[in-house]
Scaffold this active site. Structure first.
Site, PDB file in Angstrom:
ATOM      1  CB  ALA A 123      -1.135  -0.101   1.112  1.00  0.00           C
ATOM      2  CD  GLU A 158       6.857  -7.093  -1.393  1.00  0.00           C
ATOM      3  OE1 GLU A 158       6.612  -6.075  -1.002  1.00  0.00           O
ATOM      4  OE2 GLU A 158       6.903  -8.028  -0.591  1.00  0.00           O
ATOM      5  CB  CYS A 160      -8.655  -4.456   3.425  1.00  0.00           C
ATOM      6  SG  CYS A 160      -7.613  -3.165   4.266  1.00  0.00           S
ATOM      7  CG  ASP A 204      -0.066  -1.280   7.795  1.00  0.00           C
ATOM      8  OD1 ASP A 204      -0.528  -0.489   7.515  1.00  0.00           O
ATOM      9  OD2 ASP A 204      -0.700  -2.351   7.408  1.00  0.00           O
ATOM     10  CG  ASN A 259      -3.294   3.176  -0.016  1.00  0.00           C
ATOM     11  OD1 ASN A 259      -2.792   3.033  -1.128  1.00  0.00           O
ATOM     12  ND2 ASN A 259      -3.848   2.326   0.633  1.00  0.00           N
ATOM     13  CD1 TRP A 286     -36.082  15.745  14.801  1.00  0.00           C
ATOM     14  CD2 TRP A 286     -34.300  16.759  14.874  1.00  0.00           C
ATOM     15  NE1 TRP A 286     -36.363  16.797  15.042  1.00  0.00           N
ATOM     16  CE2 TRP A 286     -35.149  17.881  15.078  1.00  0.00           C
ATOM     17  CE3 TRP A 286     -32.770  17.336  14.768  1.00  0.00           C
ATOM     18  CZ2 TRP A 286     -35.200  19.259  15.302  1.00  0.00           C
ATOM     19  CZ3 TRP A 286     -32.582  18.857  15.130  1.00  0.00           C
ATOM     20  CH2 TRP A 286     -33.767  19.545  15.306  1.00  0.00           C
TER      21      TRP A 286
END
Lengths: 448, 448
Positions: free
Chosen positions: B10, B32, B42, B281, B303, B432
């Site tokens: 991310a 990576e 996610c 993270d 992100n 309301w």
């Protein structure tokens, strides 16, 4: 202390409840011209369409329950005059025909709006209706029996919601709009077109740029609508061409009427006449984005105005905070929402407005039932201040307009919107919620 | 200018895209460790549960497409060391076994988090999984074949989402939680209980206050979970007891680690070491409500941090605005959302917090499918400042938490919330909105 309230629907009943709640020593009497009080007029199309089983479901509080709260309710009582110096009102009891003179210490005028009826709609023909109050709703429901072809005149909230309701009842529906598109006062052109596309997809015949010239009838029933583009056969006609504030009583009392045509009040909902307040659809409010007076008769505004008036009349101190021009409607499978100003409205006010459009999905694209959502975000060049948003998408997805309404309330910027820590999980939004994507693009557009 | 990015999910990929977009002259290389980049972690539970047909749907951008944008992507490359003085990184190419030394002008450490594996979970037994990355997801999916009894250890976001996913796959599910309730870090007790009730309604056996002592196995496969309350038979075990930030590389580079345990950065996402940024993270952020550092590893935050880092590394100037602690999850037919602080969190910080609870419906009670919604709103006594909100209801209804998140961002008051011009029509809310009702009650509570 005796509080007299004229009108027992949204604003009037909110005021009555609030006043009694704040100060149990005040006496509260509500005069209501009609036979119903405290009902949700916004729900009328849903009863007519069959989503809600009957009109009784729209009634929030009965006269009995209100009397239990110490609020006197007099139905079929028409307040016809005010003597502001003597602090009395003249009331016609329509059941007995008697005229009463009633004293007040504080008077609230909550007389609402009436549906506009053009000359051609002032007819005795059966099957021709406006839709404003509960009796109108019952009359439309009665006219459904045997009806096959409906013609709705006017493409605003009520016209659109009635198109859905009457299709749900199996009628063919033609929707006539004088202007170039439906939803003309709510959305910019591209978003109006999305609403029309949904109507047409659901079998509503939409004819814009069409002016009604008259109605045709036979044996006391309507048979058609004569337009500048020919005759449209119809056995049920809904006239939904707008509303006008009921200001006669306020004017008779000497209260100032604003340039919007509605009753002028201060933030405490007080009119220009000592001891007389106004609240609800008959009353103008202040737009927080433009700081101008506006007349936007909507349910929450009416209730909130009534509440403010009730507090103040009972000796408290409350202020109406103004509005930011939020509105929302559902038509078939589509929700449409707006807040602040459209690009067209901003242009009309001479603001240096710039808009971006984003087409995305209402939640993560890979999660089931991701549906398109279209967002237009508008801001002021130079200041970067947010001016408004328009959203069209699946009904549940467009309530996020409230996020922009919250920021408009605080006179926030596009940058503020872009910085928000919005809730993300795949069933609820994309990682970058469509509002954030729009703010990002608009921010860059403002810099260019 | 050569930008090296460690981690291609991310934050790393957001940074890479943003840097190239801002400045096409910069060279961007992403290392990576794994074999996948740019995927929506996610979404893993939804592939496992079958809502999303396969893991490929979670991949936003392929290495090929990124190369087309001028972003070099090296998969299976493990960055093992940093020489901050020389501005080089040591990289192990796991395919060839070679070690490379790669120069950088700007380095981004976006190494994410790892799932916590207690000692008892460090096992070779088949059928025991954590769920953090795409390989974990594939491994769980492979373990589904023939599995009948699942045991999930941990009642946080992942544990809850996996409970739904595994029930959807027809498994019996036991959820173990060490603490007194599920969703312990997200919600106050009453709202945790609503989540548990939904799990139980859908056939998940929830055992709170249960500590895992070990796993049992046979023929290399897990057969059960040994707890302080006995043995639970299981052929699939999900260990979801938390995550810890991957800070080894940042520490090796000499970057300061914050008290939260995650990498400390300034608002430009720069670490304490010149030329080295961190995002995602593994990185801490500032909570706008408390002004304290927090470690809240979530998708939007990661992100956004990556984007800020990318802009700054490429020569621009962007600031991370902080978070307000917004979170949301779905479990079966229930959505739960929170923003700001819970009452328990506010108490823990010594704030004079007060909360109210409102039980209402998500739209007009008379309109079809009105469903319960429960809102807790929390504010600070004295200042009247909003501190937080928790919502539990039908999934679509709880996204209105974003309205409170917007106000928290602006450090607004309960009165501000009560004054909002929110969108109302019967299919969308009550006149309301439940948030307004909560603000009204909380305002009165603050005055009492």
């Amino acid at each position: 202390m005796r509080i007299v309230i004229v009108g027992g629907v949204a604003a009037g009943m909110s005021a009555a409840s609030r006043a009694r709640r704040l100060n149990p020593d005040v006496q509260v009497v509500v005069f209501e011209r009609g036979g119903d009080i405290s009902y949700g007029a916004c729900g009328l199309p849903y009863v007519i369409g069959g989503d809600v089983p009957d009109f009784g479901h729209l009634i929030a509080r009965t006269p009995e329950r209100l009397r239990g709260q110490g609020i006197g309710v007099r139905l079929h009582h028409d307040v016809t005059g005010v003597d502001a110096a003597a602090r009395t009102v003249t009331v016609l009891d329509r059941d007995s025909g008697r005229t009463l003179t009633e004293p007040y210490d504080r008077l609230l005028i909550a007389t609402g709006v009436s549906a506009v009826r053009p000359d051609w709609a002032r007819t005795e023909l059966g099957g021709v209706h406006v839709l404003r109050d509960l009796p109108d709703g019952r009359a439309v429901a009665a006219s459904l029996r045997g009806a096959r072809r409906a013609c709705i005149i006017g493409g605003g909230y009520i016209g659109l919601e009635m198109a859905e309701a009457l299709r749900a009842r199996g009628l063919s529906v033609v929707l006539l709009e004088k202007g170039p598109e439906v939803a003309g006062r709510m959305l910019d052109r591209e978003y109006q077109q999305r609403v029309r596309a949904e109507l047409e997809r659901r079998g509503v015949e939409v004819r814009c740029g069409t002016t009604v010239e008259g109605l045709t009838g036979k044996a006391g029933r309507v048979t058609g609508v004569q337009t500048d583009h020919g005759l449209i056969r119809a056995d049920l006609v809904i006239v939904a061409v707008g509303v006008k504030p009921n200001t006669a009583l306020a004017q008779a009392a000497g209260a100032r009427i604003g340039r919007t045509g509605a009753v002028a009040v201060n933030a405490r909902q007080e009119t220009s006449v000592e001891g007389i307040s106004a609240a609800g659809d008959n009353t103008e409010s202040t737009h927080r984005v433009t700081r101008r007076k506006v007349h936007l008769p909507l349910g929450l505004t009416a209730n909130r105005m009534g509440r403010v008036a009730g507090v103040n009349m009972a000796g408290g101190d409350a202020r109406f905070p103004g509005v930011v021009g939020t509105g929302i409607f559902k038509v078939f499978g589509l929700g449409a929402a707006r807040t602040g100003l459209t690009q067209a409205e901003a242009d009309g006010l001479g603001l240096r407005a710039v808009s971006v459009d984003v087409d995305s999905t209402d939640h993560a694209g890979y999660y089931p039932d991701a549906a398109p959502i279209h967002v237009r975000l508008t801001a002021e060049r130079g200041s970067g201040r947010l001016l408004g948003a328009q959203l069209v998408g699946q009904p549940d997805s467009v309530k996020r307009v409230d996020v922009v309404a919250a920021l408009l309330h605080k006179r926030a910027s596009v940058q503020d919107l872009f910085e928000l820590d919005l809730a993300y999980a795949p069933p609820f939004s994309s990682v970058w919620d469509v509002l954030l994507v729009a703010a990002d693009r608009l921010g860059r557009e403002l810099c260019s």
